[in-house]
Enzyme design. Structure first.
Site, PDB file in Angstrom:
ATOM      1  N   ILE A   1     129.737  13.043  10.078  1.00 22.09           N
ATOM      2  CA  ILE A   1     130.214  14.158  10.886  1.00 22.09           C
ATOM      3  C   ILE A   1     130.489  15.357   9.985  1.00 22.09           C
ATOM      4  O   ILE A   1     131.238  15.248   9.017  1.00 22.09           O
ATOM      5  CB  ILE A   1     131.522  13.777  11.621  1.00 22.09           C
ATOM      6  CG1 ILE A   1     131.335  12.482  12.418  1.00 22.09           C
ATOM      7  CG2 ILE A   1     131.994  14.924  12.510  1.00 22.09           C
ATOM      8  CD1 ILE A   1     132.644  11.832  12.824  1.00 22.09           C
ATOM      9  N   CYS A   2     129.914  16.481  10.322  1.00 23.22           N
ATOM     10  CA  CYS A   2     130.159  17.722   9.599  1.00 23.22           C
ATOM     11  C   CYS A   2     131.288  18.451  10.317  1.00 23.22           C
ATOM     12  O   CYS A   2     131.073  19.144  11.311  1.00 23.22           O
ATOM     13  CB  CYS A   2     128.882  18.563   9.567  1.00 23.22           C
ATOM     14  SG  CYS A   2     129.059  20.116   8.678  1.00 23.22           S
TER      15      CYS A   2
END
Length: 153
Positions: free
Chosen positions: A92-93
């Site tokens: 997840i960014c």
């Protein structure tokens, strides 16, 4: 430090189990190293309607000074959500998982941030560099230096 680490996580786990946020539940938390948290998007977002997603939290003994390692995991009918900031390997960014981390944040607040990120999404797509990233990604998303350039999704 281990004492403070387990005491803090014990309080957080108790709060998650006894006062869960809407759409967030503990699937498994047998120790103070790895927890599995299920989340549902609680609005009318057609991309995620009726789906449950599973987050894996890994804690180092430096928690809460250091952010936990958080990623989506797929298992038994639970898939990794399609989102412009979520890679197909579950990484997840999101700045709160890296440079935007603060020790005042909790497992619940991180889960709610991710839940909100999903709720606000209207693009059923992966990041543009998904295939390249996944092919070369480190096992831990914490070993990636993400660039946070699009906060509109």
């Amino acid at each position: 430090m281990i004492g403070g680490f387990t005491k803090r996580l014990g309080r957080e786990l108790n709060d998650l189990k006894n006062n869960p946020a809407v759409g967030i539940s503990v699937f498994q938390a047998n120790d103070f190293r790895i927890w599995l948290i299920d989340i549902k998007v609680m609005d009318d977002n057609p991309i995620y309607a009726g789906k449950t997603f599973r987050l894996q939290f890994r804690f180092a003994s430096s928690y809460p000074i250091e952010a936990p390692e958080v990623q989506f995991v797929a298992s038994y009918g639970i898939e990794i959500p399609v989102h412009p900031h979520i890679y197909s390997n579950g990484h997840i960014c999101l700045d709160v998982l890296g440079s935007g981390w603060s020790p005042v944040q909790t497992v619940a607040s991180v889960a709610m941030s991710i839940q909100s990120m999903l709720a606000g999404n209207d693009r059923n797509e992966r990041p543009p560099d998904d295939a390249r990233y996944v092919a070369h990604a480190p096992i831990s998303p914490k070993n990636t230096r993400f660039v946070y350039h699009d906060d509109t999704v």
